[in-house]
Scaffold this motif. Structure first.
Motif, short mmCIF file in Angstrom:
data_model
loop_
_atom_site.label_atom_id
_atom_site.label_comp_id
_atom_site.label_asym_id
_atom_site.label_seq_id
_atom_site.Cartn_x
_atom_site.Cartn_y
_atom_site.Cartn_z
N THR A 10 -22.62 -3.40 40.79
CA THR A 10 -23.01 -3.55 42.20
C THR A 10 -23.62 -4.92 42.46
OG1 THR A 10 -23.43 -1.17 42.33
CG2 THR A 10 -24.37 -2.55 44.05
N ARG A 11 -24.47 -5.36 41.52
CA ARG A 11 -25.09 -6.67 41.68
C ARG A 11 -24.04 -7.78 41.65
NH1 ARG A 11 -28.19 -6.41 37.69
NH2 ARG A 11 -29.98 -5.49 38.77
N ASN A 12 -23.09 -7.67 40.72
CA ASN A 12 -22.03 -8.68 40.63
C ASN A 12 -21.18 -8.70 41.90
OD1 ASN A 12 -22.83 -9.39 38.04
ND2 ASN A 12 -21.42 -7.93 37.06
N THR A 13 -20.89 -7.51 42.44
CA THR A 13 -20.12 -7.43 43.68
C THR A 13 -20.88 -8.08 44.83
OG1 THR A 13 -19.09 -5.37 42.93
CG2 THR A 13 -18.99 -5.87 45.29
N THR A 14 -22.17 -7.79 44.92
CA THR A 14 -22.99 -8.38 45.98
C THR A 14 -23.04 -9.90 45.86
OG1 THR A 14 -24.36 -6.39 46.04
CG2 THR A 14 -25.26 -8.37 47.06
N ASP A 15 -23.21 -10.39 44.63
CA ASP A 15 -23.24 -11.84 44.43
C ASP A 15 -21.91 -12.48 44.82
OD1 ASP A 15 -25.80 -11.59 43.51
OD2 ASP A 15 -25.25 -11.58 41.39
N ALA A 16 -20.80 -11.80 44.48
CA ALA A 16 -19.49 -12.34 44.84
C ALA A 16 -19.30 -12.39 46.35
CB ALA A 16 -18.39 -11.49 44.20
N LEU A 17 -19.73 -11.33 47.04
CA LEU A 17 -19.59 -11.31 48.50
C LEU A 17 -20.48 -12.37 49.15
CD1 LEU A 17 -19.45 -7.46 49.17
CD2 LEU A 17 -17.56 -9.10 49.17
N ILE A 18 -21.69 -12.56 48.59
CA ILE A 18 -22.58 -13.61 49.11
C ILE A 18 -21.96 -14.98 48.92
CG2 ILE A 18 -24.80 -14.75 48.75
CD1 ILE A 18 -26.00 -12.01 48.17
N LYS A 19 -21.33 -15.19 47.77
CA LYS A 19 -20.67 -16.47 47.51
C LYS A 19 -19.54 -16.69 48.52
CE LYS A 19 -18.32 -19.13 43.91
NZ LYS A 19 -17.21 -19.50 44.80
N TYR A 20 -18.78 -15.64 48.80
CA TYR A 20 -17.72 -15.78 49.79
C TYR A 20 -18.29 -16.16 51.16
CZ TYR A 20 -14.12 -13.87 46.69
OH TYR A 20 -13.23 -13.68 45.68
N ARG A 21 -19.39 -15.55 51.53
CA ARG A 21 -20.01 -15.87 52.82
C ARG A 21 -20.48 -17.32 52.85
NH1 ARG A 21 -21.08 -11.91 56.41
NH2 ARG A 21 -20.76 -9.74 55.76
N ARG A 22 -21.05 -17.78 51.74
CA ARG A 22 -21.48 -19.17 51.68
C ARG A 22 -20.29 -20.12 51.77
NH1 ARG A 22 -26.01 -18.77 46.79
NH2 ARG A 22 -27.69 -17.87 48.08
N ASP A 23 -19.22 -19.77 51.09
CA ASP A 23 -18.02 -20.61 51.16
C ASP A 23 -17.47 -20.66 52.58
OD1 ASP A 23 -18.26 -21.04 48.47
OD2 ASP A 23 -16.78 -19.52 47.89
N ILE A 24 -17.49 -19.52 53.26
CA ILE A 24 -16.99 -19.46 54.64
C ILE A 24 -17.87 -20.30 55.56
CG2 ILE A 24 -16.70 -17.92 56.62
CD1 ILE A 24 -15.80 -15.76 54.61
N ALA A 25 -19.18 -20.18 55.41
CA ALA A 25 -20.09 -20.99 56.24
C ALA A 25 -19.91 -22.48 55.96
CB ALA A 25 -21.54 -20.58 55.97
N ASP A 26 -19.70 -22.83 54.69
CA ASP A 26 -19.48 -24.24 54.34
C ASP A 26 -18.19 -24.76 54.94
OD1 ASP A 26 -20.09 -26.65 52.67
OD2 ASP A 26 -18.21 -26.08 51.72
N LEU A 27 -17.14 -23.95 54.91
CA LEU A 27 -15.86 -24.37 55.49
C LEU A 27 -15.95 -24.55 57.00
CD1 LEU A 27 -13.33 -22.25 53.41
CD2 LEU A 27 -13.37 -24.75 53.58
N ARG A 28 -16.69 -23.68 57.65
CA ARG A 28 -16.86 -23.82 59.11
C ARG A 28 -17.58 -25.11 59.45
NH1 ARG A 28 -18.65 -17.54 60.39
NH2 ARG A 28 -16.53 -16.67 60.41
N GLN A 29 -18.60 -25.46 58.67
CA GLN A 29 -19.31 -26.70 58.91
C GLN A 29 -18.42 -27.90 58.61
OE1 GLN A 29 -22.40 -27.00 60.29
NE2 GLN A 29 -21.89 -29.17 60.36
N ARG A 30 -17.62 -27.79 57.56
CA ARG A 30 -16.69 -28.88 57.24
C ARG A 30 -15.65 -29.09 58.34
NH1 ARG A 30 -14.54 -27.35 51.43
NH2 ARG A 30 -13.08 -29.04 51.92
N ILE A 31 -15.21 -27.99 58.94
CA ILE A 31 -14.25 -28.09 60.05
C ILE A 31 -14.88 -28.81 61.23
CG2 ILE A 31 -13.00 -26.74 61.77
CD1 ILE A 31 -12.41 -24.70 59.58
#
Length: 280
Positions: A10-31
């Protein structure tokens, strides 16, 4: 041991989903940053060309047989030099081997594609680990805030387009009256009146055809309704006062109904006025 394994997964899944959210936020700022960079790359040379053209036009049509005032001449000279330096610097930074711009020589379309893929990976990862209907509904709930953001963004876009059209319409209409009252000779007032009259006609027709105000209102209304359902579900208030499974089912049904209504309203706006009356 099984409980520890489950907790670790569960912890690994949560960390993976948080990483995806960070990547998405970073891509939006880059755009956003890349759009600003591209606007500077293409906008600065265009403004430079328009400034030079305006400079030449003033000299030819107004001061052809006389000297241009030093203040105007100096202003155009300084403005042109600044724009030329800005153009050279931007292109040098864009195509430099060690460019400080993170996404130099990268199109906004590619960054948007990367953003869509990152969002899809996040959704698929959440769905892969939540195969039941209840958990899929929970995953659907997590996607709705993104949809709300998109609707609000489109609403702001159409609202800005509507305001721009209205201000251009107001300014052009007022300028027509002012030029008519100011100029007695046919030129240059006649040319300005023709141009402004053309602008008023085009803006009026475009506003009536594309209806940016109505589109902005519909998008904002749908976004507000979705956000109201999200808040009600999170707080456990009416109509979401039952078990979690029933609440998620009702939430998905309600939100999908709102999205269907939004699509119907968009289709009605795309139809001619006579067709809409027949449908009603």
């Amino acid at each position: 041991m099984p409980e520890r394994t489950t907790t670790s997964n569960t912890r690994n899944t949560t960390d993976a989903l948080i990483k995806y959210r960070r990547d998405i936020a970073d891509l939006r700022q880059r755009i956003k940053n890349r759009r600003f960079q591209v606007a500077g790359l293409f906008g600065t040379p265009i403004i430079l060309a328009l400034a030079i053209l305006s400079w030449i036009s003033l000299k030819v049509f107004i001061w052809l047989h006389g000297d241009m005032p030093n203040a105007i001449h100096g202003a155009f000279t300084g403005f042109t030099i600044i724009l030329a330096i800005a153009t050279i610097v931007q292109f040098a930074v864009e195509f430099s081997a060690n460019s400080p711009w993170r996404d130099s020589e990268t199109s906004v379309r590619k960054l948007k594609l990367d953003l869509e893929l990152a969002e899809e990976r996040r959704i698929l990862e959440a769905r892969r680990l939540t195969p039941s209907t209840l958990e899929r509904q929970a995953s659907y709930k997590e996607r709705i805030p993104t949809e709300v953001v998109r609707l609000r963004k489109e609403s702001r876009h159409y609202r800005r387009v509507h305001l721009l059209m209205q201000w251009l319409l107001f300014t052009s209409s007022a300028a027509i009256s002012a030029i008519t009252a100011w100029y007695d000779p046919p030129q240059p007032g006649k040319g300005a009146l023709i141009t402004l009259g053309f602008m008023v006609t085009v803006i009026t027709a475009a506003t009536g055809y594309f209806k940016p105000r109505e589109r902005a209102f519909n998008l904002q209304q749908t976004a507000d309704s979705m956000e109201q359902h999200i808040t009600a579900l999170d707080l456990g208030i009416a109509p979401y006062m039952q078990e979690d499974a029933k609440n998620l089912e009702l939430f998905a049904t309600s939100v999908e109904g709102l999205r269907v209504e939004q699509r119907k309203r968009e289709q009605q706006l795309d139809q001619p006025h006579q067709s809409r009356q027949e449908v009603i």
